[in-house]
Design a protein around this motif. Structure first.
Motif, PDB file in Angstrom:
ATOM      1  N   ALA A  47      47.442  36.514  30.625  1.00  0.00           N
ATOM      2  CA  ALA A  47      47.966  37.613  31.443  1.00  0.00           C
ATOM      3  C   ALA A  47      49.478  37.739  31.302  1.00  0.00           C
ATOM      4  O   ALA A  47      50.026  38.850  31.341  1.00  0.00           O
ATOM      5  CB  ALA A  47      47.591  37.392  32.907  1.00  0.00           C
ATOM      6  N   ARG A  48      50.165  36.630  31.103  1.00  0.00           N
ATOM      7  CA  ARG A  48      51.627  36.665  31.038  1.00  0.00           C
ATOM      8  C   ARG A  48      52.152  37.160  29.697  1.00  0.00           C
ATOM      9  O   ARG A  48      53.321  37.540  29.599  1.00  0.00           O
ATOM     10  CB  ARG A  48      52.182  35.277  31.344  1.00  0.00           C
ATOM     11  CG  ARG A  48      52.103  34.946  32.836  1.00  0.00           C
ATOM     12  CD  ARG A  48      52.584  33.556  33.145  1.00  0.00           C
ATOM     13  NE  ARG A  48      52.468  33.264  34.572  1.00  0.00           N
ATOM     14  CZ  ARG A  48      52.067  32.108  35.068  1.00  0.00           C
ATOM     15  NH1 ARG A  48      51.729  31.130  34.249  1.00  0.00           N
ATOM     16  NH2 ARG A  48      51.997  31.931  36.373  1.00  0.00           N
ATOM     17  N   ILE A  49      51.323  37.117  28.648  1.00  0.00           N
ATOM     18  CA  ILE A  49      51.805  37.587  27.349  1.00  0.00           C
ATOM     19  C   ILE A  49      51.492  39.064  27.117  1.00  0.00           C
ATOM     20  O   ILE A  49      51.837  39.617  26.084  1.00  0.00           O
ATOM     21  CB  ILE A  49      51.226  36.745  26.185  1.00  0.00           C
ATOM     22  CG1 ILE A  49      49.698  36.874  26.132  1.00  0.00           C
ATOM     23  CG2 ILE A  49      51.639  35.291  26.313  1.00  0.00           C
ATOM     24  CD1 ILE A  49      49.075  36.151  24.953  1.00  0.00           C
ATOM     25  N   VAL A  50      50.824  39.678  28.104  1.00  0.00           N
ATOM     26  CA  VAL A  50      50.580  41.117  28.020  1.00  0.00           C
ATOM     27  C   VAL A  50      51.909  41.842  28.149  1.00  0.00           C
ATOM     28  O   VAL A  50      52.844  41.352  28.795  1.00  0.00           O
ATOM     29  CB  VAL A  50      49.600  41.551  29.132  1.00  0.00           C
ATOM     30  CG1 VAL A  50      49.473  43.068  29.195  1.00  0.00           C
ATOM     31  CG2 VAL A  50      48.242  40.909  28.911  1.00  0.00           C
ATOM     32  N   GLU A  51      52.013  43.027  27.534  1.00  0.00           N
ATOM     33  CA  GLU A  51      53.252  43.802  27.596  1.00  0.00           C
ATOM     34  C   GLU A  51      53.766  43.874  29.030  1.00  0.00           C
ATOM     35  O   GLU A  51      53.010  44.165  29.954  1.00  0.00           O
ATOM     36  CB  GLU A  51      53.015  45.201  27.037  1.00  0.00           C
ATOM     37  CG  GLU A  51      51.869  45.938  27.701  1.00  0.00           C
ATOM     38  CD  GLU A  51      51.336  47.060  26.840  1.00  0.00           C
ATOM     39  OE1 GLU A  51      51.573  48.218  27.214  1.00  0.00           O
ATOM     40  OE2 GLU A  51      50.685  46.788  25.823  1.00  0.00           O
ATOM     41  N   PRO A  52      55.033  43.577  29.254  1.00  0.00           N
ATOM     42  CA  PRO A  52      55.579  43.451  30.617  1.00  0.00           C
ATOM     43  C   PRO A  52      55.453  44.741  31.425  1.00  0.00           C
ATOM     44  O   PRO A  52      55.567  45.841  30.894  1.00  0.00           O
ATOM     45  CB  PRO A  52      57.049  43.089  30.375  1.00  0.00           C
ATOM     46  CG  PRO A  52      57.335  43.513  28.977  1.00  0.00           C
ATOM     47  CD  PRO A  52      56.061  43.360  28.224  1.00  0.00           C
ATOM     48  N   GLY A  53      55.205  44.551  32.715  1.00  0.00           N
ATOM     49  CA  GLY A  53      55.127  45.689  33.624  1.00  0.00           C
ATOM     50  C   GLY A  53      53.776  46.353  33.687  1.00  0.00           C
ATOM     51  O   GLY A  53      53.565  47.243  34.508  1.00  0.00           O
ATOM     52  N   THR A  54      52.814  45.917  32.819  1.00  0.00           N
ATOM     53  CA  THR A  54      51.511  46.572  32.771  1.00  0.00           C
ATOM     54  C   THR A  54      50.583  46.083  33.864  1.00  0.00           C
ATOM     55  O   THR A  54      49.919  46.874  34.534  1.00  0.00           O
ATOM     56  CB  THR A  54      50.844  46.337  31.397  1.00  0.00           C
ATOM     57  OG1 THR A  54      51.747  46.732  30.370  1.00  0.00           O
ATOM     58  CG2 THR A  54      49.567  47.142  31.276  1.00  0.00           C
ATOM     59  N   LEU A  55      50.518  44.776  34.038  1.00  0.00           N
ATOM     60  CA  LEU A  55      49.613  44.200  35.032  1.00  0.00           C
ATOM     61  C   LEU A  55      50.295  44.228  36.391  1.00  0.00           C
ATOM     62  O   LEU A  55      51.159  43.396  36.692  1.00  0.00           O
ATOM     63  CB  LEU A  55      49.240  42.769  34.634  1.00  0.00           C
ATOM     64  CG  LEU A  55      48.502  42.634  33.301  1.00  0.00           C
ATOM     65  CD1 LEU A  55      48.188  41.176  33.001  1.00  0.00           C
ATOM     66  CD2 LEU A  55      47.223  43.461  33.296  1.00  0.00           C
ATOM     67  N   ILE A  56      49.890  45.179  37.208  1.00  0.00           N
ATOM     68  CA  ILE A  56      50.523  45.386  38.508  1.00  0.00           C
ATOM     69  C   ILE A  56      49.461  45.371  39.600  1.00  0.00           C
ATOM     70  O   ILE A  56      48.265  45.538  39.334  1.00  0.00           O
ATOM     71  CB  ILE A  56      51.305  46.718  38.546  1.00  0.00           C
ATOM     72  CG1 ILE A  56      50.392  47.883  38.140  1.00  0.00           C
ATOM     73  CG2 ILE A  56      52.512  46.654  37.635  1.00  0.00           C
ATOM     74  CD1 ILE A  56      51.064  49.233  38.168  1.00  0.00           C
ATOM     75  N   GLY A  57      49.888  45.170  40.838  1.00  0.00           N
ATOM     76  CA  GLY A  57      48.966  45.198  41.971  1.00  0.00           C
ATOM     77  C   GLY A  57      47.903  44.121  41.860  1.00  0.00           C
ATOM     78  O   GLY A  57      48.189  42.945  41.667  1.00  0.00           O
TER      79      GLY A  57
END
Length: 651
Positions: free
Chosen positions: A604-614
């Motif tokens: 989850a942390r290596i996903v493009e920043p700002g995408t995984l929200i809420g």
């Protein structure tokens, strides 16, 4: 004799359904899942929602092939377990003159009858599950859901074909075994257990230590992100699980030998002696179940991450209905697209503006040094104050003011956390500007060549106009939802323009409806199959554990009757049973949690920043994945505990 055996088969099939209710219910649920997902494959209604659904059939069928092998193993294991429990009965049949092939046929017909009943009930339940999946898909696409009865023969036929394969693969081995076994083999078959593989203490200690090291190494390698290292890591994890469970069971007596004071504390001797006895005959099975649970937790985590990526991208990009962007101010870039939009799409508001480049990348470097950030521009991006105010009004955001000598930053929320301590001045065109505020409303900053990559500096008009232009953008709000066909037409027009004037990859066409449709389609094609597999894996593992536990009903009853005679109180017996249950079900679940949690968090942390929200934040994804897994797992634990408590504890 044939009539008698047929009647016997029917009676035994009914008995199986009662004695192995957990197994029967599990087969019904899996049949329902298989049918429901086959319904997605053959639903023309769903296929019409998006052109991307053309790939859904192959993805679901591929997942179903994996399910077939998993279920074949479950059915094969359960059938062999039934054969073990009924071996004396079959040996008695041989004694009275029944032939091996007749017993094999009877046993085959019993299991076929159970599978047939499970399939029939599964098809009925599967129709309800299909309606749930159908409603979810419609919700993803923002389409109203209306119940409609759907019972396609193709989906029924494919489900039937899968079940035939499952039961043929599972019963071939037991049928062959029964036909070859003699009276002695059958009568004493139930006493045949998995032998304790590791008896020598030095070997056991070394394997236990090495397996723990392999588990840590394997987890780290999987988290490295490399495909080749991932395969090596998976191999290390498998070696860890089998080494751990084969050495752990035989290590319990050694532990208590070194710590004699713990042996007689409370019910420790009873609990751990019972578990050691059981685990010593189930080492390989426990390791296999634990491996299934590792795959379950990671599958659920990956499903949550993929859903978060698709939903996050659609949310971050979706403030404008249509967006055109190009690196050149030539009017030809927009002409054809604008003509098409004016003729085919009712427009509520639109605006054209330019994004500029600053003289330095000072802000970008500060962000890069404090959080994950993917650089796209060489320098910080800049927007005119008047354009920014007009765009905010267009989107219905609260108005902002910019006093002389100030600049604003509009950024994504994850960058705001970094910039809260940012108090640096910006120098543009020889003019020094101080920070006047941070704003984080959705502003199309997740796309390249739009309003900055993650952030943009808002400066006075004259200051911005002295900077070089990065790209020109035109945005639209529409009166009604734009169709996927409109997106395809605009995309084709832009490509024709680029080819005609010799440009390549410098024009962007974005339509919110197409982005939402892509997110919905990709969610269905990735998340659905992953959770399909995860459910089947969880059900398989929990069913085998529960069958094994419930098979000990007679032994537990005799054990607790003896303990009652020796003076053990009812509360102590209940506590002892609960402790045994907790440890028995926790044993194969703890290693998967210790492996799965860091893998999910790291992914989850290596996903493009700002995408995984809420709800898609790494911690939330991990928590929800574990919650869903333990919800299903706990249902089986509760069923087994309730049944065993009722039948084994003396009143």
């Amino acid at each position: 004799m044939s009539v008698t055996l047929s009647s016997l088969s029917l009676r035994n099939a009914k008995r199986q359904t009662g004695d192995y209710l957990v197994y029967f219910v599990s087969i019904v649920i899996v049949a329902a899942l298989i049918y429901a997902f086959n319904g997605l494959v053959f639903s023309q209604e769903l296929q019409s929602l998006s052109s991307r659904f053309r790939d859904l059939s192959s993805i679901i069928i591929s997942a179903s092939i994996v399910v077939i092998f998993i279920m074949s193993w479950l059915v094969s294991y359960t059938i062999n377990f039934m054969l073990t429990q009924r071996s004396r009965e079959f040996g008695t049949y041989l004694l009275i003159g029944v032939e091996n092939k007749q017993i094999a046929r009877m046993f085959f017909m019993e299991n076929l009858a159970v599978g047939g009943c499970a399939l029939a009930l599964g098809l009925l339940l599967g129709n309800l599950l299909f309606q749930m999946l159908r409603a979810i898909v419609f919700a993803l696409f923002g389409t109203p859901y209306h119940f409609s009865f759907f019972f396609p023969l193709k989906a029924v036929g494919l489900t039937l074909f899968y079940f035939v394969l499952i039961y043929l693969l599972a019963q071939m081995k037991s049928r062959k075994r029964i036909r070859r076994m003699k009276i002695y083999d059958l009568i004493y078959y139930e006493k045949k257990n998995e032998e304790e593989a590791l008896k020598a203490s030095p070997v056991r200690r070394w394997i236990f230590t090495i397996s723990i090291a392999l588990g840590i190494i394997g987890t780290v390698l999987i988290m490295a992100g490399s495909l080749s290292l991932g395969f090596i890591g998976a191999g290390c994890i498998i070696a860890f699980l089998y080494g751990f469970f084969l050495s752990f069971a035989s290590g319990v007596p050694a532990f208590f030998h070194k710590h004699p004071t713990l042996k007689y504390k409370r019910q420790n001797l009873l609990v751990f002696r019972t578990l050691a006895s059981k685990l010593s005959t189930m080492g390989i099975i426990m390791a296999t179940i634990s491996m299934l649970l590792v795959a379950t937790i990671i599958s659920e985590g990956m499903g949550m991450i993929f859903r978060g990526i698709f939903a996050g991208r659609a949310t971050l990009n979706g403030c404008f209905d249509i967006l055109l962007s190009a690196h050149d101010t030539n009017e030809e870039v927009f002409t054809a697209s604008l003509d098409y939009i004016e003729k085919n799409i009712p427009i509520k508001a639109n605006m054209r503006y330019q994004v500029y480049l600053a003289e330095t990348s000072k802000t970008m470097e500060y962000i890069e040094s404090r959080t994950s950030y993917y650089r796209h521009y060489q320098y910080d991006t800049v927007m005119r104050e008047s354009d920014y105010i007009a765009l905010r009004a267009m989107l219905g955001y609260p108005p902002v003011t910019l006093t002389d000598g100030q600049y604003l930053i509009h950024c994504q929320p994850y960058i705001e956390k970094v910039l809260k301590d940012w108090n640096q001045n910006v120098i543009l065109g020889g003019k020094t500007l101080t920070l006047g505020g941070l704003y984080t409303e959705t502003f199309a900053q997740h796309l390249y060549d739009v309003n900055g990559n993650g952030f943009i500096l808002v400066v006075p008009d004259q200051v911005a106009e002295d900077c070089p232009v990065s790209h020109t953008t035109q945005v639209f709000l529409t009166q009604e939802k734009v169709t996927e066909d409109c997106y395809n037409a605009l995309f084709v027009l832009e490509n024709e323009i680029m080819e005609r004037i010799g440009w390549h990859n410098n024009t962007l066409v974005y339509i919110k409806a197409a982005e939402d449709a892509d997110a919905a389609a990709w969610t269905a094609m990735t998340v659905f199959p992953l959770y399909y597999l995860a459910l089947v894996l969880t059900i398989t593992a929990a069913t085998i554990l529960t069958i094994q536990q419930l098979s000990e009903t007679g032994r537990y009853r005799r054990q607790f009757l003896l303990l009652q005679k020796l003076g053990m109180e009812q509360k102590e017996m209940q506590r002892s049973l609960r402790t045994q249950f907790a440890i028995y079900y926790a044993m194969p679940a703890v290693p998967p949690v210790l492996i799965g949690v860091p893998v999910i968090l790291n992914t989850a942390r290596i996903v493009e920043p700002g995408t995984l929200i809420g709800a898609s934040r790494p911690a939330a994804v991990t928590g929800i994945s574990l919650g869903l897994f333990f919800l299903v797992y706990a249902i089986y634990i509760l069923m087994a505990y309730t049944s065993l408590k009722k039948n084994v504890l003396p009143t």
